[in-house]
Enzyme design. Structure first.
Site, PDB file in Angstrom:
ATOM      1  N   GLU A  81       0.851  -1.208   0.000  1.00  0.00           N
ATOM      2  CA  GLU A  81       0.000   0.000   0.000  1.00  0.00           C
ATOM      3  C   GLU A  81       0.882   1.252   0.000  1.00  0.00           C
ATOM      4  O   GLU A  81       0.692   2.171   0.793  1.00  0.00           O
ATOM      5  CB  GLU A  81      -0.937   0.001   1.212  1.00  0.00           C
ATOM      6  CG  GLU A  81      -1.758  -1.286   1.314  1.00  0.00           C
ATOM      7  CD  GLU A  81      -2.745  -1.290   2.477  1.00  0.00           C
ATOM      8  OE1 GLU A  81      -3.920  -1.579   2.232  1.00  0.00           O
ATOM      9  OE2 GLU A  81      -2.344  -0.992   3.615  1.00  0.00           O
ATOM     10  N   CYS A 108     -11.081   0.284   7.430  1.00  0.00           N
ATOM     11  CA  CYS A 108     -10.498   1.565   7.825  1.00  0.00           C
ATOM     12  C   CYS A 108     -11.115   2.747   7.088  1.00  0.00           C
ATOM     13  O   CYS A 108     -11.281   3.833   7.641  1.00  0.00           O
ATOM     14  CB  CYS A 108      -8.990   1.554   7.599  1.00  0.00           C
ATOM     15  SG  CYS A 108      -8.497   1.031   5.945  1.00  0.00           S
TER      16      CYS A 108
HETATM   17 ZN   LIG Z   1      -8.491   2.723   4.457  1.00  0.00          ZN
END
Ligand SMILES: [Zn+2]
Length: 485
Positions: free
Chosen positions: A305, A399
């Site tokens: 990420e 998230c």
């Molecule tokens: Zn996220």
């Protein structure tokens, strides 16, 4: 009384200060915020119930049961929802149902907290013997950070201390464990505690939270996580690859990097540390120049990420996590206040309308985690990444949705600022903004219509200046006084 993020202390070393009060009353963002208030935020408690987050808190409170979910950071979804709900409650103080949900979750968190202040259900319920033993993956300080931010929002919005008491007890515990001459000399694999501790300092006036934030920033890059981390991803993933002050570009996991830099900007603002400020300015330039998509999305790589190399920005393989766009906005706003320079608010604008807003559907009930610029679903080489580019009701790793909720709920506070000279409008949304001793009313069809009408409703007695950001993309504009003025 200001109810948004970033209540700077009177001695903060910034060029600008957030507006004293801000309301978005109509137009593009009012519609998005209404959906957030009426669909996204109200569904939160049910989603957290279904995903097991609330069961985990009950299990910790009752000292029985098994941990639900895959990740040690499940609690942070609850914290982020509480932060969003608190900013929202500041807007709609008559929403009894919302207030009741906040009260219920606050009480649940208080009952789950250990006598020594510790609070993270993954380690309380599933692995009590591994508390503070897995700083690379454990997300304990990360969860504490989100709890603190929720508590600060709740206290600012309601004046009530219940959640702030929980957060402070946890902070006291952390301060008793972490430090150069304490039980653990360490940092969290996922930054977030840094910016949260500065906000806790702002809210309580307790200087040790500022000191602790500085400690967590400056202990990065010393290999403190080496025993715990996966060498395949490299130290940058955990933001432990360099001393923060010596970093030359944004690197590694994008959300981790940007939460850390929000904290660095906060520290620079409150301490006047010129080296930290220069670091933040340098890294922002590197991000904006070579590591940001046209949409404002950041974090190009699926692997880790992560930020890629400069100009490594493939449109169809863009990761561009919704959370990273949010973190970029949070950091850029801090930089705008710190320096008074418009370029930071230019990037906030680009990201708000594009890389951030793509993360939530118009229905307020469907979400994107990754935000590629081109989706090739159906073609021969389509893979999991292409399938991920479809909005879904929630995520196993959730998230992003509560992160969108908290940004939309606090959005009015990213619109305007003030200083000794007057009022500055950074973003254009119909509403009322009080700053620098003045009050202005904005009416606009922005972004569909470029006309922006600003009415000064209240002005300080002395000379003052109304400043309007001319967007970087805008090559041609005219300013006109209303007829008869
Ligand atoms: Zn996220």
């Amino acid at each position: 009384m200001r109810t948004g993020p970033l209540r700077l202390t009177p001695q903060a070393h910034t060029a600008l200060r957030p507006a004293d009060a801000a309301r978005i009353t109509d137009g593009f963002w009012a519609a998005r915020r209404r959906t957030n208030a009426e669909v996204s935020i109200p569904q939160g408690p049910a989603r957290l119930q279904e995903a097991g987050n609330l069961a985990n808190l009950r299990a910790a409170a009752q000292d029985t049961g098994v941990f639900a979910g895959d990740f040690p950071f499940q609690d942070s979804d609850v914290h982020k929802w509480l932060e969003a709900a608190s900013w929202q409650l500041a807007d709609r103080s008559d929403d009894a149902e919302l207030a009741a949900h906040i009260e219920e979750l606050t009480a649940l968190l208080a009952s789950a907290q250990e006598a020594d202040g510790y609070l993270q259900t993954y380690y309380q319920v599933a692995h009590p013997d591994r508390r503070w033993q897995e700083l690379g993956w454990g997300h304990e300080l990360y969860c504490a950070g989100h709890l603190i931010q929720a508590a600060v929002a709740h206290h600012r919005a309601t004046g009530r201390r219940e959640l702030l008491d929980v957060a402070e007890r946890f902070a006291v515990h952390i301060d008793s464990v972490f430090g150069p001459d304490k039980r653990i000399d360490g940092v969290c694999g996922h930054p977030e505690i840094e910016t949260a501790l500065v906000e806790l300092y702002r809210e309580t006036g307790e200087p040790r939270w500022l000191d602790l934030a500085g400690y967590f920033v400056d202990r990065r890059g010393h290999g403190l996580l080496d025993a715990d981390v996966n060498p395949h991803l490299g130290r940058a993933y955990w933001q432990d690859h360099t001393l923060v002050r010596e970093a030359t570009s944004v690197a590694g996991h994008a959300v981790r990097q940007l939460y850390l830099l929000a904290g660095v900007a906060d520290l620079a603002a409150e301490t006047g540390d010129a080296q930290l400020r220069a670091t933040a300015e340098r890294l922002w330039e590197a991000m904006a120049a070579g590591k940001t998509y046209l949409t404002g999305g950041v974090g190009a790589r699926h692997e880790g990420e992560a930020f890629g190399e400069p100009y490594e920005l493939p449109p169809d393989r863009a990761y561009a996590e919704t959370c990273a766009a949010i973190a970029s906005i949070q950091w850029s706003w801090r930089m705008a206040l710190l320096t008074g320079e418009a370029k930071y608010s230019d990037l906030v604008e680009r990201t708000l309308y594009n890389g951030f807003l793509s993360g939530v559907g118009l229905d307020g009930d469907s979400w994107l985690y990754v935000n590629p610029l081109q989706v090739r679903e159906g073609y021969e080489g389509a893979n999991e990444a292409d399938k991920a580019a479809r909005r879904t009701p929630w995520f196993r790793c959730a998230c992003c949705p509560p992160n969108v909720m908290r940004l939309l709920a606090s959005l009015p506070h990213y619109m305007a600022s003030g200083d000794a000279e007057g009022v500055q409008l950074h973003q254009y949304a119909t509403g009322v903004y009080e700053a620098g001793g003045g009050r202005v009313r904005v009416a606009t069809g922005y972004p569909w219509d470029g006309r922006i009408a600003v009415t000064v409703e209240e002005a300080p007695a002395a000379d003052w200046t109304l400043s309007l950001r001319i967007p970087a993309w805008c090559g041609d504009f005219t300013a006109a006084a209303p007829d008869g003025a």
